[in-house]
Design an enzyme around this catalytic site. Structure first.
Site, short mmCIF file in Angstrom:
data_model
loop_
_atom_site.label_atom_id
_atom_site.label_comp_id
_atom_site.label_asym_id
_atom_site.label_seq_id
_atom_site.Cartn_x
_atom_site.Cartn_y
_atom_site.Cartn_z
N GLU A 24 17.02 45.51 77.13
CA GLU A 24 18.28 46.26 77.12
C GLU A 24 18.06 47.56 76.37
O GLU A 24 18.33 47.67 75.17
CB GLU A 24 19.40 45.43 76.49
CG GLU A 24 20.76 46.06 76.66
CD GLU A 24 21.90 45.19 76.16
OE1 GLU A 24 23.03 45.68 76.15
OE2 GLU A 24 21.65 44.03 75.78
N LYS A 67 19.73 24.72 67.30
CA LYS A 67 19.77 25.46 68.57
C LYS A 67 20.94 25.07 69.46
O LYS A 67 20.83 25.05 70.68
CB LYS A 67 18.44 25.29 69.32
CG LYS A 67 17.25 25.79 68.51
CD LYS A 67 15.93 25.34 69.05
CE LYS A 67 14.81 25.75 68.11
NZ LYS A 67 13.51 25.17 68.48
N ASP A 102 11.41 31.72 66.29
CA ASP A 102 11.81 30.83 67.37
C ASP A 102 13.09 31.41 67.97
O ASP A 102 14.18 31.28 67.39
CB ASP A 102 12.05 29.42 66.83
CG ASP A 102 12.30 28.40 67.94
OD1 ASP A 102 12.70 28.81 69.04
OD2 ASP A 102 12.10 27.20 67.69
N HIS A 116 25.10 53.24 78.95
CA HIS A 116 24.24 52.32 79.69
C HIS A 116 23.67 52.98 80.95
O HIS A 116 22.47 52.89 81.21
CB HIS A 116 25.03 51.05 80.06
CG HIS A 116 24.96 49.99 79.01
ND1 HIS A 116 24.10 48.93 79.08
CD2 HIS A 116 25.64 49.84 77.85
CE1 HIS A 116 24.26 48.16 78.02
NE2 HIS A 116 25.19 48.68 77.26
#
Length: 353
Positions: free
Chosen positions: A37, A168, A244, A339
């Site tokens: 991005e 997670k 991670d 963007h």
């Protein structure tokens, strides 16, 4: 040393520098972000510019740190489960000694429990030095579980991982109790910077934070979250520093506070679940080692200090991106224009930063 390159196949750039102070580090450093991005780089860069125009920069306060692993045991009944929980509470020093015997760096700092029917969920909480601590906590918990099964009557093995950690996954328990580093970042943005760099006003950002981050998230059913895009900055930072990446799930749970103070903007991000480390799996990769060294996280310090430094830099990076995006969203069309402009330049080979 090149600033812009691919990190494990993902484009990476250094942005900033970000000015940081607080109870862990006082520094001014550029930060690496690995992302597809491309508008994220200049957006975080704008937030970093704001940090340099504030008297103390971003004040990052490390509130707490602990890595957790929950285990599950099955009892004969709820009364036996409660007796087992009470046994654990009264034998904490004994359990701490077991942990010290299996690791130079892990320390058992707390134990919590939850009883559901005849099942006992035990949440062990550790400090783990400079490691994020997943494996260290699991190893220690395995030994603790073995000890409990041997010494506490009426219980049997359920699982080494019981989802009360919570690893997670989005949950309320991590937002309440914390998992990893709990960091609060604060920035007092002068009025002239709000208007000149962010092209908005403090009042507009305060209103948008209430309506979007708080009310919008409430209506959506968000869990312990009120932010625009913590996950964007965390993922870019985690990939660049060998973390991670799946831990952005709980890491992205956090809140934004915005107040107008005589025309100035008080802006704060609270991140209770930053799971980062400077040693362990993934940290030996050449690009990770280079990035950690450049961030000042490869210096010979007391155990845990490099990981704490990395955590507050990560948290400050999150604030930079969060502030910049919210400012952009106070102005009609600004977000989409950025963007389209930046991503088209990137795809045609031009520099979008």
């Amino acid at each position: 040393m090149t600033d812009n390159h691919a990190t494990a196949g993902v484009p990476m750039r250094w942005v900033g520098p970000v000015r940081i102070s607080g109870n862990v580090a006082t520094t001014e450093t550029t930060v690496p972000l690995a992302t597809y991005e491309s508008p994220l780089w200049p957006s975080v860069g704008r937030g970093a510019k704001v940090s340099r125009q504030a008297e103390h920069g971003i004040v990052a306060t490390l509130v707490d740190e602990r890595m957790t692993r929950s285990v599950l045991v099955e009892a004969n009944d709820a009364a036996t489960a409660l007796a087992a929980a009470r046994h654990i509470e009264t034998h904490l020093e004994e359990l701490q000694a077991i942990v010290r015997g299996c690791s130079r760096y892990a320390q058992l700092v707390g134990v919590r429990h939850e009883i559901n029917a005849n099942l006992l969920f035990v949440r062990f909480e550790f400090t783990t030095g400079d490691a994020s601590g997943h494996n260290m906590a699991t190893l220690a918990s395995d030994l603790l579980l073995e000890h409990l099964l041997r010494t506490v009557p009426g219980i049997s093995y359920g699982s080494i991982s019981a989802n009360y950690c919570t690893d997670k996954k989005a949950s309320a328990v991590n937002g309440i109790l914390g998992r990893g580093k709990n960091v609060v970042t604060e920035l007092l943005v002068p009025h002239k910077t709000v208007t000149g760099v962010l092209h908005t006003t403090a009042a507009k950002i305060v209103q948008l934070n209430i309506r979007k981050n708080m009310l919008g998230t409430l209506l959506a059913g968000g869990v312990r979250s009120a932010n625009a895009h913590f996950a964007n900055m965390l993922l870019g930072f985690y990939l660049a520093t060998g973390q991670d990446a799946a831990n952005i799930v709980e890491g992205s749970q956090g809140t934004v506070t915005a107040e107008e103070r005589d025309g100035d903007l008080y802006f704060a991000c609270t991140l209770p679940n930053l799971i980062v480390g400077t040693v362990g799996n993934g940290k030996g990769l050449a690009f990770v080692d280079t990035n950690l060294a450049r961030l000042g996280c490869r210096i010979d310090r007391e155990p845990g200090d490099n990981a704490r430094r990395l955590a507050v830099i990560a948290a400050a990076t999150v604030l930079c991106g969060e502030l910049s995006l919210l400012a952009a969203q106070t102005n009609p069309g600004e977000l989409m224009h950025a963007h389209v402009h930046l991503e088209r330049h990137t795809t045609t080979g031009k520099d979008g930063a």
